[in-house]
Write an enzyme that holds these catalytic residues in place. Structure first.
Site, PDB file in Angstrom:
ATOM      1  N   GLY A  33     -33.708-128.424 -57.489  1.00  5.44           N
ATOM      2  CA  GLY A  33     -34.340-128.051 -56.010  1.00  5.44           C
ATOM      3  C   GLY A  33     -34.699-126.855 -56.127  1.00  5.44           C
TER       4      GLY A  33
ATOM      5  CB  SER B  40     -40.292-127.575 -53.860  1.00 11.26           C
ATOM      6  OG  SER B  40     -40.941-126.918 -54.884  1.00 11.26           O
TER       7      SER B  40
ATOM      8  CB  SER C 259     -39.334-134.278 -61.130  1.00 11.34           C
ATOM      9  OG  SER C 259     -40.291-134.001 -59.810  1.00 11.34           O
TER      10      SER C 259
ATOM     11  CD  GLU D 159     -41.104-125.563 -63.895  1.00 12.05           C
ATOM     12  OE1 GLU D 159     -41.270-127.301 -62.891  1.00 12.05           O
ATOM     13  OE2 GLU D 159     -40.123-124.486 -63.138  1.00 12.05           O
TER      14      GLU D 159
ATOM     15  CG  ASN E 212     -52.734-125.910 -63.350  1.00 10.38           C
ATOM     16  OD1 ASN E 212     -51.817-126.176 -63.566  1.00 10.38           O
ATOM     17  ND2 ASN E 212     -53.475-126.503 -64.134  1.00 10.38           N
ATOM     18  CD  GLU E 213     -54.973-124.125 -57.301  1.00 10.07           C
ATOM     19  OE1 GLU E 213     -54.520-124.798 -57.943  1.00 10.07           O
ATOM     20  OE2 GLU E 213     -56.183-125.094 -58.206  1.00 10.07           O
TER      21      GLU E 213
END
Lengths: 404, 377
Positions: A126, A128, A160, A243, A387-388
């Site tokens: 938890g 975001s 998720s 991660e 990925n940015e």
């Protein structure tokens, strides 16, 4: 340099290989993002644990085998090559556990690690919030001290496995006055906490793979604080290291996927599929084809899956030698997430008009697994730091380019 | 499983990096454009004195008995310096092939006896060896007749340093031949990279000069692996130089390297290099093991498998390394802007080496084609 495995490593590999061969379910389990499928996957975790194969890299007292990083990489290669079920416990085992090993008190380690290894307690992340995604440090869920308790108010999202998980590891703001990275704390929160509402959210595939968490005066005891109060950012960054790097996505997963892509390429270039000259075109289109472009893409995916393998074995050796992985983990996250998309997109391209078939379609290749895997792969370049963001990290921390 | 190089290999690579830094600065690379041989004979002589030319030669022939694992970081260091030297042709490909031919001398072929002579000359640097070798699946090795009216036995091939060399190892239909300088004709083909000395070679394969017992495929893989390592070095230098440039160069009042578009270009280059490099090292290992198996006969692996595994490693590595060099060239030119597009700026020296090295000994897509074939597709 000697890239052969030692006899001990080979023995280890043979052992996991034969266990998987004997125990991997012959029928695929239901999606872990459905209520039934989630429990099926939990049962599989329990079976792995009973055999000592759920967390081989952990210490024995928490259900592991104390295996080396190289052995863990081999384990992952064997695991994914065997078509064993996905790991419903991955968020806990791969993301939270390394943080627990580093920051938790002895009591917390005793309390949390064994049930995590056995699948009794499945964890969800938890972090975001609706207004804090890539800019994680902007998060605003408040946790106010009340004696031994924290009182939480706010909202988490995109958790998720959250719909059916037993526990959440959360990042919350305990000091709104402090500089924004310093006012955060890391809390471990059970799903049955009073004042916590879990609302399942359907992902792109329509299954409730996500959850939103709503905290309304939810009380969490201070014994569930991981690391120091106000040190949540530092603790969380240790988790993102896992991660993005070696722990979450070992190369075995992508090696197995690339190998399946090679098999698909072979099967679709089989001349036996074409019955006669007259119906050649029709048959090829219906069955899919491996054209020259697809061949090139397959070879690229296969080469990249092996490149990731060698990167990881090389990194494992340095880690074992006491070096830290650091920001180069960001390379790995970009690499495997984009490779995963490429593997599945290449397969769908070859399948042609069968590409869109779901598992419910009788004629779907591998039971619709390619489209499922594609949908899952699409999340890779987004989660765990887009990925940015990873490219910014590489540019600033690895290459030393100016932040602004 | 052990990835690390030995301390000796590390020290050797660092020593060579220092030599290139001192003796092969951009001015020296540029000077080679106008030299008849295309490389610094002075630096080549120094390398010969240091024993660098002897690395890949067996000890019983007066060499150091090293293999591709000892060579791969040297090739990478040469790439970082864009060093225009015949290291690939002479050290990585030529000498091991001559040594293997000498090993097969018992068969009594003329090629074997001649290779013994050339091997000692090559180790000392008295003679220059070059090589033009093709393998199935990369560039088709059917042999190319000069033209329909000419003698049909005349083959053509494009070979670097062909005119400058004393002897060339050439391939025809999966076999290797040793051709004396007097046995082939050269027609120089000016290259975009002014340090290359590519010539059209016209020659007639002569059964008496066939190098029996030397695998064309293994020899090709030696060249491809060395070229891959060189590509990684080229890409690394271009990245390093561009990072420095975009930190300094200011537009809109701040360094251009602070803009995300520029950062992401360079992050992609860094990623491509990091993922190509271990694959190149793995390929060097696979080539060295394959050579051992070939010499000793096989024990655990069937020779066919060993060849296939080696070629898979090599084609994976060269495709990744060529792509990394091409990406680095494209992005580093873009991040330099117009200054990088000038002849005066040194970047062009590396760009041109990258364009030419990435396609020699098999381009990225040619190696993926070969890899797909090896994987059974």
């Amino acid at each position: 340099m000697d890239l052969t495995f030692t006899p001990a490593e080979q023995t280890f590999r043979d052992e996991i290989r034969s266990w998987l061969r004997a125990n991997t379910p012959t029928e695929p389990l239901k999606s872990m993002d459905t209520p039934d499928g989630f429990e099926q996957h939990r049962e599989w975790e329990k079976k792995l644990f009973a055999a000592g194969w759920s967390v081989p890299a952990w210490p024995e007292k928490y259900g592991g085998r104390d295996c080396s990083l190289v052995e863990w990489l081999l384990y992952e290669e064997e695991y994914w090559a065997s078509d064993a079920p996905g790991r419903v416990s991955a968020n806990g085992v791969s993301l939270l556990a390394p943080t627990i090993f580093e920051f938790a008190t002895d009591e917390q380690q005793e309390r949390f690690l064994l049930p995590m290894a056995s699948g009794e307690e499945i964890w969800s992340q938890g972090w975001s919030e609706p207004n804090a995604g890539s800019d994680l440090a902007a998060l605003s869920t408040r946790a106010v001290r009340d004696g031994e308790w924290f009182v939480l108010n706010g909202q988490k999202t995109w958790c998720s496995r959250g719909a059916f998980a037993d526990w959440f590891f959360c990042l919350v703001r305990t000091d709104p006055e402090a500089e924004r990275h310093r006012g955060l704390s890391y809390l471990l929160i059970p799903k049955d906490t009073e004042g916590l509402t879990v609302r399942p959210v359907a992902r792109i595939d329509g299954e409730p793979g996500f959850a939103e968490l709503f905290f309304e005066d939810a009380r969490v005891h201070e014994s569930n604080l991981l690391g120091e109060e106000g040190q949540g950012w530092a603790v969380a960054m240790a988790t993102t290291g896992s991660e993005r790097g070696l722990n979450l996505r070992a190369p075995g997963r992508f090696m197995a996927a690339a190998d399946k892509l090679v098999e698909l390429g072979k099967s679709l270039s089989d001349p036996a599929l074409v019955n006669s000259a007259e119906d050649a075109t029709e048959t090829e289109v219906a069955a899919g084809t491996t054209d020259a472009v697809a061949r090139d893409e397959i070879a690229r995916c296969w080469a990249e899956s092996r490149a990731y393998r060698w990167v990881c074995y090389e990194a494992a050796e340095r880690l074992a030698g006491g070096e830290a992985l650091g920001s180069e983990a960001s390379f790995m996250k970009i690499f495997w997430s984009e490779l995963d998309v490429a593997i599945n997109a290449t397969a769908l391209n070859m399948l042609g008009e069968r590409a869109e078939f779901t598992a419910a379609a009788e004629d779907a290749d591998r039971g619709g697994a390619w489209m499922d895997a594609y949908l899952f792969a699409l999340s890779g370049p987004i989660y765990a730091g887009t990925n940015e963001i990873q490219r910014n990290i590489v540019a600033e921390r690895v290459l030393g380019l100016p932040r602004r | 499983m052990k990835f690390a190089f030995t301390e000796e290999q590390q020290v050797f690579a660092e020593t060579l990096s220092d030599v290139f830094a001192k003796r092969c600065p951009p001015e020296a690379v540029r000077a080679c454009w106008d030299s008849p041989v295309g490389y610094s004979e002075d630096l080549w002589g120094t390398l010969a004195e240091m024993g660098v030319l002897a690395i890949t030669a067996p000890e019983d022939a007066g060499g150091l008995g090293g293999d591709e694992r000892d060579l791969v970081q040297l090739m990478e260091a040469a790439g970082r310096a864009a060093a225009p030297l015949p290291l690939l042709e002479h050290v990585a490909v030529g000498i091991p092939a001559l040594a293997e031919a000498k090993g097969a001398a018992a068969e009594g072929a003329e090629g074997a006896a001649a290779s013994q002579h050339w091997l000692s000359q090559a180790i000392s640097g008295e003679a220059l060896v070059t090589a033009g070798v093709r393998d199935k699946g990369t560039v088709r090795d059917k042999g190319t007749a000069r033209d329909k009216n000419a003698d049909s036995s005349t083959q053509i091939q494009y070979v670097n340093y062909a005119a400058q060399a004393d002897v060339a190892i050439l391939s025809y239909q999966g076999e290797l031949y040793l051709a004396d300088r007097k046995d082939y004709t050269t027609y120089e083909q000016p290259s975009v990279d002014g340090t290359r000395r590519i010539a059209r070679v016209e020659w007639s394969p002569d059964a008496a000069t066939r190098l029996a017992g030397v695998s064309a495929s293994l020899t090709f893989d030696r060249g491809a692996t060395a070229a891959a390592a060189y590509c990684v070095g080229l890409a690394q230098h271009m990245l390093d130089a561009t990072v420095e440039y975009v930190k300094e160069r200011e537009q809109f009042g701040k360094p251009v390297g602070s803009y995300q578009a520029v950062k992401h270009h360079l992050a992609d280059v860094a990623k491509a290099i990091s993922f190509a490099r271990p694959s190149v090292y793995a390929a060097a290992w696979a080539v060295s093991q394959s050579a051992v198996l070939q010499r000793a006969g096989s024990e655990n692996i069937t020779p066919e498998n060993a060849v296939s595994d080696r070629a898979q490693y090599v084609s994976a590595a060269k495709s990744l390394a060529s792509d990394a060099a091409d990406l680095a060239a494209a992005k580093c030119l873009q991040c330099h802007g117009a200054i990088g597009y000038t002849f005066e700026h040194d970047l062009q020296l590396w760009l041109k080496r990258a364009w030419t090295t990435s396609v020699s000994w098999g381009s990225a897509s040619q190696h993926r084609h070969r890899l797909a074939t090896l994987l059974g597709i």
